[in-house]
Design a protein around this motif. Sequence first.
Motif, PDB file in Angstrom:
ATOM      1  N   LYS A  23       2.290   8.861  -1.368  1.00 49.48           N
ATOM      2  CA  LYS A  23       2.337   7.781  -0.391  1.00 49.48           C
ATOM      3  C   LYS A  23       0.954   7.550   0.221  1.00 49.48           C
ATOM      4  CE  LYS A  23       7.172   8.126   1.090  1.00 49.48           C
ATOM      5  NZ  LYS A  23       7.522   6.703   0.889  1.00 49.48           N
ATOM      6  N   ARG A  24       0.635   6.287   0.444  1.00 48.31           N
ATOM      7  CA  ARG A  24      -0.610   5.922   1.097  1.00 48.31           C
ATOM      8  C   ARG A  24      -0.284   5.225   2.415  1.00 48.31           C
ATOM      9  NH1 ARG A  24      -5.135   2.413  -2.069  1.00 48.31           N
ATOM     10  NH2 ARG A  24      -4.489   3.899  -3.688  1.00 48.31           N
ATOM     11  N   MET A  25      -0.966   5.629   3.491  1.00 51.40           N
ATOM     12  CA  MET A  25      -0.731   5.022   4.798  1.00 51.40           C
ATOM     13  C   MET A  25      -1.718   3.889   5.027  1.00 51.40           C
ATOM     14  SD  MET A  25      -0.592   6.783   8.621  1.00 51.40           S
ATOM     15  CE  MET A  25       0.220   8.247   7.988  1.00 51.40           C
ATOM     16  N   ILE A  26      -1.208   2.798   5.594  1.00 50.77           N
ATOM     17  CA  ILE A  26      -1.995   1.594   5.856  1.00 50.77           C
ATOM     18  C   ILE A  26      -1.916   1.269   7.345  1.00 50.77           C
ATOM     19  CG2 ILE A  26      -2.362  -0.820   5.204  1.00 50.77           C
ATOM     20  CD1 ILE A  26      -2.503   1.135   2.835  1.00 50.77           C
ATOM     21  N   ARG A  27      -3.045   0.869   7.928  1.00 52.42           N
ATOM     22  CA  ARG A  27      -3.044   0.413   9.323  1.00 52.42           C
ATOM     23  C   ARG A  27      -3.272  -1.095   9.358  1.00 52.42           C
ATOM     24  NH1 ARG A  27      -3.697   2.589  14.314  1.00 52.42           N
ATOM     25  NH2 ARG A  27      -4.303   4.638  13.516  1.00 52.42           N
ATOM     26  N   ILE A  28      -2.376  -1.804  10.064  1.00 54.90           N
ATOM     27  CA  ILE A  28      -2.552  -3.233  10.313  1.00 54.90           C
ATOM     28  C   ILE A  28      -2.930  -3.387  11.773  1.00 54.90           C
ATOM     29  CG2 ILE A  28      -1.504  -5.523  10.154  1.00 54.90           C
ATOM     30  CD1 ILE A  28       0.606  -4.304   8.303  1.00 54.90           C
ATOM     31  N   SER A  29      -4.056  -4.044  12.032  1.00 55.12           N
ATOM     32  CA  SER A  29      -4.524  -4.162  13.411  1.00 55.12           C
ATOM     33  C   SER A  29      -5.168  -5.523  13.631  1.00 55.12           C
ATOM     34  CB  SER A  29      -5.525  -3.044  13.741  1.00 55.12           C
ATOM     35  OG  SER A  29      -6.627  -3.090  12.867  1.00 55.12           O
ATOM     36  N   GLY A  30      -5.211  -5.917  14.891  1.00 53.60           N
ATOM     37  CA  GLY A  30      -5.769  -7.217  15.250  1.00 53.60           C
ATOM     38  C   GLY A  30      -4.731  -8.070  15.953  1.00 53.60           C
ATOM     39  N   SER A  31      -5.173  -9.186  16.485  1.00 56.35           N
ATOM     40  CA  SER A  31      -4.302 -10.025  17.306  1.00 56.35           C
ATOM     41  C   SER A  31      -3.140 -10.635  16.529  1.00 56.35           C
ATOM     42  CB  SER A  31      -5.130 -11.143  17.958  1.00 56.35           C
ATOM     43  OG  SER A  31      -5.759 -11.943  16.949  1.00 56.35           O
TER      44      SER A  31
END
Length: 327
Positions: A23-31
């Motif tokens: 498994k690969r973890m992804i971060r979604i960030s921003g407005s």
Amino acid sequence: MTTDITEPSLWENRGGYAPLEHKRMIRISGSGTDKFVQGQFSQHVDEITAHQSLRAAACTPKGRAYCLTRFVRDGDDLLMDVEDSLAERALGQLRKYLMLFRGTTMEPLDQAQITGLIGQLAARAVAGEEAVSLTNPGQVLATSEGFLIRIEDMPGPVARYEFWQTGGEPVVPQELEQLSSDDWLASSIAAGVPWLTEATTEAYVPQMLNLQHLQGIHFKKGCYTGQEVVARMHFLGQLKKSLFRLDFQGSETAPVPGTKILGGDKSAGEVVNSVMTGTDSGTVLAVLRHDAAEKTLTIDGNNSVILSRVKLPYAVPEREETAQTDT
């Protein structure tokens, strides 16, 4: 090869952990984080909170799932996981829509680690006594080192968890048994939780994978890519096939995803996931036609393999509705 981790009695007084390197973890960030996720996934983003993690699918315009994920809220950001083998393909498709949200990013976390945990003993070893407060799938406990998430139980029931760390040294509960990757995959099959592979990506509408029974679909959230197909299948009662668990005997190798399953002499469905649990036995998740599931099932091209149905730990009422419609 795994021991038979699907046997509940093995886990009544023991715990185990497995580094989930697939498994690969992804971060979604921003407005635009929440608006982007709301427009691309089958889950309602407002219901993903600091205390509640939920599954979701991303679909093509034709409603076929190309990404099955779990979302975890981390401040204003959202964390998600993807199968490492499918990550580039899935993220490539998602980035086509992400371009509409200036200043919003979606990046892999190279130092992140997800650890699978089986048994309450394992959860307490990682997160302390507060771990016992997690009683239902999706509940989250934030610790100084990461996020402990209660996920779907194995039959028994036997509690399962995931521990998500965005960085730092991976938590390794030394007093517990380290499980193999196959052990963990077998526990997922026992819990009735599928994952996608190259052979099955874009092959199924999420309901065919039972995602509506795994906190993975919000049917009243409004538009997202593929939503029209998913909603029509739900509200018009058009689901004719879904995910079943089967055990097999008589083969030293597990049938690969995409392998056809026959009901009599006709196609009944396909293998979605499989793993060996013994020298000549194993367990499978398969998408089968409801009208064929009660027939004698065989692996296409290998009649020597004996398949037997195993009850899932959750109900799939659509199967009964289909049976009533067909009579």
